[in-house]
Motif scaffolding. Structure first.
Motif, PDB file in Angstrom:
ATOM      1  N   LYS A  14      50.895  43.372  41.251  1.00  0.00           N
ATOM      2  CA  LYS A  14      49.489  43.641  41.545  1.00  0.00           C
ATOM      3  C   LYS A  14      49.090  45.024  41.057  1.00  0.00           C
ATOM      4  O   LYS A  14      48.008  45.201  40.471  1.00  0.00           O
ATOM      5  CB  LYS A  14      49.243  43.526  43.048  1.00  0.00           C
ATOM      6  N   GLU A  15      49.950  46.024  41.268  1.00  0.00           N
ATOM      7  CA  GLU A  15      49.647  47.379  40.825  1.00  0.00           C
ATOM      8  C   GLU A  15      49.573  47.450  39.305  1.00  0.00           C
ATOM      9  O   GLU A  15      48.716  48.144  38.742  1.00  0.00           O
ATOM     10  CB  GLU A  15      50.701  48.363  41.344  1.00  0.00           C
ATOM     11  N   SER A  17      48.683  45.025  37.298  1.00  0.00           N
ATOM     12  CA  SER A  17      47.421  44.389  36.908  1.00  0.00           C
ATOM     13  C   SER A  17      46.237  45.307  37.170  1.00  0.00           C
ATOM     14  O   SER A  17      45.330  45.430  36.331  1.00  0.00           O
ATOM     15  CB  SER A  17      47.250  43.067  37.670  1.00  0.00           C
ATOM     16  N   GLU A  18      46.219  45.968  38.313  1.00  0.00           N
ATOM     17  CA  GLU A  18      45.123  46.881  38.647  1.00  0.00           C
ATOM     18  C   GLU A  18      45.094  48.082  37.704  1.00  0.00           C
ATOM     19  O   GLU A  18      44.019  48.544  37.301  1.00  0.00           O
ATOM     20  CB  GLU A  18      45.263  47.342  40.096  1.00  0.00           C
ATOM     21  N   THR A  19      46.279  48.583  37.346  1.00  0.00           N
ATOM     22  CA  THR A  19      46.351  49.709  36.416  1.00  0.00           C
ATOM     23  C   THR A  19      45.868  49.293  35.036  1.00  0.00           C
ATOM     24  O   THR A  19      45.121  50.031  34.368  1.00  0.00           O
ATOM     25  CB  THR A  19      47.795  50.231  36.327  1.00  0.00           C
ATOM     26  N   ARG A  21      43.727  46.986  34.355  1.00  0.00           N
ATOM     27  CA  ARG A  21      42.271  46.837  34.376  1.00  0.00           C
ATOM     28  C   ARG A  21      41.589  48.198  34.363  1.00  0.00           C
ATOM     29  O   ARG A  21      40.562  48.370  33.698  1.00  0.00           O
ATOM     30  CB  ARG A  21      41.836  46.044  35.598  1.00  0.00           C
ATOM     31  N   ARG A  22      42.117  49.154  35.087  1.00  0.00           N
ATOM     32  CA  ARG A  22      41.509  50.484  35.105  1.00  0.00           C
ATOM     33  C   ARG A  22      41.515  51.105  33.702  1.00  0.00           C
ATOM     34  O   ARG A  22      40.520  51.687  33.262  1.00  0.00           O
ATOM     35  CB  ARG A  22      42.256  51.388  36.086  1.00  0.00           C
TER      36      ARG A  22
END
Length: 248
Positions: A14-15, A17-19, A21-22
């Motif tokens: 999850k981290e 994927s979030e990174t 996207r950022r």
């Protein structure tokens, strides 16, 4: 029950994927590399290969997550329609699609620009495709519901271009797996091309040569599509225009 190791792995994925996207939002798709993500997370690039086999595999997961987010927003827009009828549902989901696209231009470009192909894992390709199909069915389901309640005019098979007819039949039978006249499939694709094409031109800045604000043109398009489908067009925040409204 998931083990602690499974939970830690899920949290790391999850981290990642979030990174990703950022970085996508801040710097663009070309900056979303495994090395850049690893640097942001304080990891080494080789360590990320325990979670993703390749850069393309990672992007396919990001694509799947974005389609899931967009689909959820469209469903929320539909469920908020009160009183519920097909005209308002169609307008609500179309307008929310445009709002999301304008609020997330780089995410939109990843989903609807050049497709991410060639993953090393069929499972990951299937994940992204499944999420994309779920998004597509949001719109198709409205067409199915409308057709079942009050069929709108469509051309018979003999009036459809033969070269197009073959493709429509393949799409209906092999991809959609639904029992619908080919004229309905053609109408669905025509409406989708107008909707998504107009949004794409606006998001990518290709209407700026003429328009500072493309919303009136978008609403004009919706007002033209609605009666073709037997729906009632309602201006944003205004009373419904004259015409039939189908409860749903």
């Amino acid at each position: 029950m998931r083990t602690r190791r499974d939970r830690l792995r899920a949290a790391t994925v999850k981290e990642i994927s979030e990174t990703a996207r950022r970085i996508l939002v801040e710097e663009g798709a070309e900056a979303v590399t495994l090395r850049a993500i690893a640097r942001e997370m304080g990891m080494t690039a080789p360590a990320l290969y325990r979670y993703y086999d390749s850069h393309r595999e990672l992007l396919r997961h990001v694509v799947g997550d974005l389609f899931t987010e967009l689909t959820a927003e469209l469903h929320n827009a539909i469920h908020e329609v009160q009183p519920p009828d097909l005209s308002r549902k169609f307008l609500a989901v179309s307008r929310q699609f445009r709002r999301w696209a304008l609020a997330h231009p780089r995410e939109y470009a990843l989903l609807f620009g050049a497709p991410v192909r060639g993953t090393s894992s069929q499972e990951d390709a299937d994940f992204a495709e499944a999420c994309a199909r779920e998004f597509g069915w949001t719109f198709l389901a409205l067409f199915l519901e409308l057709w079942q309640k009050k069929p709108f005019p469509v051309p018979p098979d003999e009036e459809i271009d033969p070269a197009l007819l073959v493709q429509l039949r393949k799409y209906r039978d092999e991809d959609l797996g639904v029992s619908l006249p080919l004229g309905v499939i053609q109408q669905f694709l025509k409406c989708w091309v107008r909707l998504q094409g107009g949004v794409s031109l606006e998001v990518f800045g290709h209407l700026e040569f003429a328009l500072d604000d493309a919303e009136p043109l978008f609403e004009l398009m919706l007002s033209e599509i609605s009666p073709i489908l037997g729906l009632t067009y309602t201006p944003p925040g205004g009373p419904p225009a004259a015409g039939p409204s189908l409860a749903g």
